[in-house]
Scaffold this motif. Sequence first.
Motif, PDB file in Angstrom:
ATOM      1  N   ASP A  71       0.774  -1.247   0.007  1.00 17.26           N
ATOM      2  CA  ASP A  71      -0.140   0.067  -0.081  1.00 17.26           C
ATOM      3  C   ASP A  71       0.934   1.292   0.018  1.00 17.26           C
ATOM      4  O   ASP A  71       1.928   1.254   0.737  1.00 17.26           O
ATOM      5  N   TRP A  72       0.636   2.189  -0.938  1.00 16.65           N
ATOM      6  CA  TRP A  72       1.269   3.393  -1.034  1.00 16.65           C
ATOM      7  C   TRP A  72       0.358   4.610  -0.858  1.00 16.65           C
ATOM      8  O   TRP A  72      -0.854   4.390  -1.182  1.00 16.65           O
ATOM      9  N   GLN A  73       0.927   5.794  -0.561  1.00 20.40           N
ATOM     10  CA  GLN A  73       0.365   6.963  -0.535  1.00 20.40           C
ATOM     11  C   GLN A  73       1.361   7.950  -1.215  1.00 20.40           C
ATOM     12  O   GLN A  73       2.640   7.754  -0.995  1.00 20.40           O
ATOM     13  N   GLU A  74       0.916   8.816  -2.211  1.00 19.53           N
ATOM     14  CA  GLU A  74       1.879  10.033  -2.677  1.00 19.53           C
ATOM     15  C   GLU A  74       1.553  11.239  -1.970  1.00 19.53           C
ATOM     16  O   GLU A  74       0.886  11.799  -1.742  1.00 19.53           O
ATOM     17  N   ALA A  75       2.907  11.696  -1.452  1.00 14.37           N
ATOM     18  CA  ALA A  75       2.647  12.867  -0.866  1.00 14.37           C
ATOM     19  C   ALA A  75       3.229  14.076  -1.675  1.00 14.37           C
ATOM     20  O   ALA A  75       3.676  13.979  -2.646  1.00 14.37           O
ATOM     21  N   ALA A  76       2.458  15.312  -1.361  1.00 15.78           N
ATOM     22  CA  ALA A  76       2.956  16.455  -1.950  1.00 15.78           C
ATOM     23  C   ALA A  76       4.596  16.594  -1.619  1.00 15.78           C
ATOM     24  O   ALA A  76       5.110  16.109  -0.532  1.00 15.78           O
ATOM     25  N   HIS A  77       5.062  17.527  -2.341  1.00 14.15           N
ATOM     26  CA  HIS A  77       6.678  17.500  -2.251  1.00 14.15           C
ATOM     27  C   HIS A  77       7.220  18.029  -0.731  1.00 14.15           C
ATOM     28  O   HIS A  77       6.702  19.175  -0.228  1.00 14.15           O
ATOM     29  N   GLY A  78       7.932  17.239  -0.130  1.00 14.35           N
ATOM     30  CA  GLY A  78       8.378  17.442   1.238  1.00 14.35           C
ATOM     31  C   GLY A  78       7.437  17.140   2.373  1.00 14.35           C
ATOM     32  O   GLY A  78       7.876  17.280   3.524  1.00 14.35           O
ATOM     33  N   ARG A  79       6.245  16.727   2.199  1.00 13.10           N
ATOM     34  CA  ARG A  79       5.390  16.425   2.877  1.00 13.10           C
ATOM     35  C   ARG A  79       5.155  15.161   3.599  1.00 13.10           C
ATOM     36  O   ARG A  79       4.171  14.688   4.237  1.00 13.10           O
ATOM     37  N   ALA A  80       6.079  14.112   3.176  1.00 15.60           N
ATOM     38  CA  ALA A  80       6.052  12.819   3.329  1.00 15.60           C
ATOM     39  C   ALA A  80       5.765  12.474   4.681  1.00 15.60           C
ATOM     40  O   ALA A  80       5.085  11.709   5.305  1.00 15.60           O
ATOM     41  N   PRO A  81       6.850  13.189   5.721  1.00 15.63           N
ATOM     42  CA  PRO A  81       6.698  12.875   7.037  1.00 15.63           C
ATOM     43  C   PRO A  81       5.113  13.196   7.561  1.00 15.63           C
ATOM     44  O   PRO A  81       4.613  12.421   8.683  1.00 15.63           O
ATOM     45  N   ALA A  82       4.655  14.157   7.266  1.00 13.71           N
ATOM     46  CA  ALA A  82       3.355  14.793   7.574  1.00 13.71           C
ATOM     47  C   ALA A  82       2.173  13.533   7.114  1.00 13.71           C
ATOM     48  O   ALA A  82       1.385  13.327   8.214  1.00 13.71           O
ATOM     49  N   LEU A  83       2.334  13.167   5.993  1.00 10.24           N
ATOM     50  CA  LEU A  83       1.530  12.237   5.657  1.00 10.24           C
ATOM     51  C   LEU A  83       1.623  10.723   6.273  1.00 10.24           C
ATOM     52  O   LEU A  83       0.509  10.219   6.691  1.00 10.24           O
ATOM     53  N   ALA A  84       2.826  10.552   6.800  1.00  8.52           N
ATOM     54  CA  ALA A  84       3.213   9.374   7.409  1.00  8.52           C
ATOM     55  C   ALA A  84       2.615   9.247   8.552  1.00  8.52           C
ATOM     56  O   ALA A  84       2.244   8.514   9.269  1.00  8.52           O
ATOM     57  N   THR A  85       2.802  10.485   9.393  1.00 13.00           N
ATOM     58  CA  THR A  85       2.304  10.695  10.576  1.00 13.00           C
ATOM     59  C   THR A  85       0.916  10.516  10.673  1.00 13.00           C
ATOM     60  O   THR A  85       0.017   9.696  11.698  1.00 13.00           O
ATOM     61  N   ALA A  86      -0.189  10.748   9.959  1.00  7.92           N
ATOM     62  CA  ALA A  86      -1.559  10.623   9.854  1.00  7.92           C
ATOM     63  C   ALA A  86      -1.570   9.040   9.630  1.00  7.92           C
ATOM     64  O   ALA A  86      -2.584   8.488  10.374  1.00  7.92           O
ATOM     65  N   ALA A  87      -0.968   8.595   8.644  1.00  6.84           N
ATOM     66  CA  ALA A  87      -0.947   7.250   8.430  1.00  6.84           C
ATOM     67  C   ALA A  87      -1.046   6.276   9.610  1.00  6.84           C
ATOM     68  O   ALA A  87      -1.650   5.523   9.776  1.00  6.84           O
ATOM     69  N   LYS A  88       0.253   6.724  10.339  1.00  5.87           N
ATOM     70  CA  LYS A  88       0.567   5.903  11.338  1.00  5.87           C
ATOM     71  C   LYS A  88      -0.312   5.972  12.572  1.00  5.87           C
ATOM     72  O   LYS A  88      -0.743   5.131  13.181  1.00  5.87           O
ATOM     73  N   ARG A  89      -0.774   7.220  12.860  1.00  3.65           N
ATOM     74  CA  ARG A  89      -1.740   7.682  13.976  1.00  3.65           C
ATOM     75  C   ARG A  89      -3.028   6.983  13.644  1.00  3.65           C
ATOM     76  O   ARG A  89      -3.692   6.383  14.599  1.00  3.65           O
ATOM     77  N   LEU A  90      -3.555   6.992  12.509  1.00  3.98           N
ATOM     78  CA  LEU A  90      -4.864   6.225  12.043  1.00  3.98           C
ATOM     79  C   LEU A  90      -4.452   4.725  11.884  1.00  3.98           C
ATOM     80  O   LEU A  90      -5.585   4.058  12.366  1.00  3.98           O
ATOM     81  N   ASN A  91      -3.531   4.093  11.843  1.00  8.93           N
ATOM     82  CA  ASN A  91      -3.289   2.809  11.672  1.00  8.93           C
ATOM     83  C   ASN A  91      -2.127   2.416  12.507  1.00  8.93           C
ATOM     84  O   ASN A  91      -1.020   1.951  12.022  1.00  8.93           O
ATOM     85  N   PRO A  92      -2.157   2.456  14.082  1.00  6.55           N
ATOM     86  CA  PRO A  92      -0.966   2.280  14.720  1.00  6.55           C
ATOM     87  C   PRO A  92      -0.407   0.707  14.815  1.00  6.55           C
ATOM     88  O   PRO A  92       0.661   0.607  15.264  1.00  6.55           O
ATOM     89  N   ASP A  93      -1.174  -0.095  14.120  1.00  5.67           N
ATOM     90  CA  ASP A  93      -0.699  -1.495  13.823  1.00  5.67           C
ATOM     91  C   ASP A  93       0.146  -1.712  12.792  1.00  5.67           C
ATOM     92  O   ASP A  93       0.599  -2.688  12.274  1.00  5.67           O
ATOM     93  N   LYS A  94       0.185  -0.574  11.930  1.00 11.16           N
ATOM     94  CA  LYS A  94       0.899  -0.690  10.679  1.00 11.16           C
ATOM     95  C   LYS A  94       2.369  -0.355  10.647  1.00 11.16           C
ATOM     96  O   LYS A  94       2.679   0.515  11.481  1.00 11.16           O
ATOM     97  N   MET A  95       3.098  -0.742   9.889  1.00 12.52           N
ATOM     98  CA  MET A  95       4.449  -0.277   9.460  1.00 12.52           C
ATOM     99  C   MET A  95       4.645   0.776   8.501  1.00 12.52           C
ATOM    100  O   MET A  95       4.316   0.686   7.531  1.00 12.52           O
ATOM    101  N   VAL A  96       4.872   1.936   8.960  1.00 15.39           N
ATOM    102  CA  VAL A  96       4.816   3.173   7.853  1.00 15.39           C
ATOM    103  C   VAL A  96       6.074   3.547   7.755  1.00 15.39           C
ATOM    104  O   VAL A  96       7.005   4.028   8.659  1.00 15.39           O
TER     105      VAL A  96
END
Length: 252
Positions: A71-96
Motif C-alpha cells: 500500500d502506498w500514498q503519494e505525498a506533496a513535495h516534502g510533506r511525506a513525514p506529515a502524511l506518514a504521521t497521519a497514516a501511522k496515527r490512524l493505523n497504529p498497527d501498521k509499519m509506515v
Amino acid sequence: MSTNIIDPANLVYAKPALMNDVDMHYCPGCSHGVVHKLIAEVIDDMELRDKTIGIAPVGCAVFAYNYLDIDWQEAAHGRAPALATAAKRLNPDKMVFTYQGDGDLAAIGTGETIHAANRGENIAIIFINNGIYGMTGGQMAPTTLSQMITSTSPNGRDTHESGYPLKILDLLAQLQGVCLATRQSVHTAASVKKAKRMIRKAFENSMENKGTSIVEIVSTCNAGWKMSPQAANDWMVENMFPAYPLGDLKNI
C-alpha cells in the motif's frame, strides 16, 4: 584461443516477491533500485506485506509505488513525514515508512521532517542522499558539498554565498523523539548487507512504537554528476564519505 561466454540461462536473479515485474525508470548505476530491493526483502522477511504503508516522495523516486507491491500514498513535495504521521496515527498497527531524497527531505520538507522527528512519530524514514537534485537537472541541493559542481553552481558550491552542506541526519539525531539515526551506503556487497540490517531495525522500531527512525543512504547520481557508475562510486567514497561518515549516530 577460447573465449568464456556466460550463458544467460545459467544466470539467476532472485527478484523479491514484493517487486512488481515492471521496468524501473532510474538511470543505469543509480542506487535507488538497490534500496528498493532491500526494502522489498525486509518487508517480506518480516512478513509485513499486508501491514506496510509506504509514502512516495516528489523526486527521482516519485514512481516508487509502481515497483513495490504494498500500500502506498503519494505525498506533496516534502510533506511525506506529515502524511506518514497521519497514516501511522490512524493505523497504529501498521509499519509506515517514507522514502525521500535530499531535496524532498532536507530542502522543501525540512520543517515536516524535523517536527515529525521531534514528536517522535513511530515512522521509518529512508533518506537517499546523493548531494544533488537528480530529477530536475542536477541543481545544487542543501546536501551539495562545498566546491561541488552542479548545474546551478558551475564553479562549485560557494559556502559564503550558499551556506554549508546540511548534515540533516546529525541534526535529527539530537532530537529526543528519534530512536535511530544511521548513515549507510549500497556501493559494495558488504555495505548492502549493513544497509539492509539497519532498514530492518528501522521497520522494527516502527512496529514497536519506539519513535522516529532515519536511515540515510549516501548514494551516487552518476547522471547528475556526469560520471560513469564506477567513477561515481569512487568519487562518492573519496568525497561524500568524509563529509557524511557512515555508521550509527544514534541507536536506542
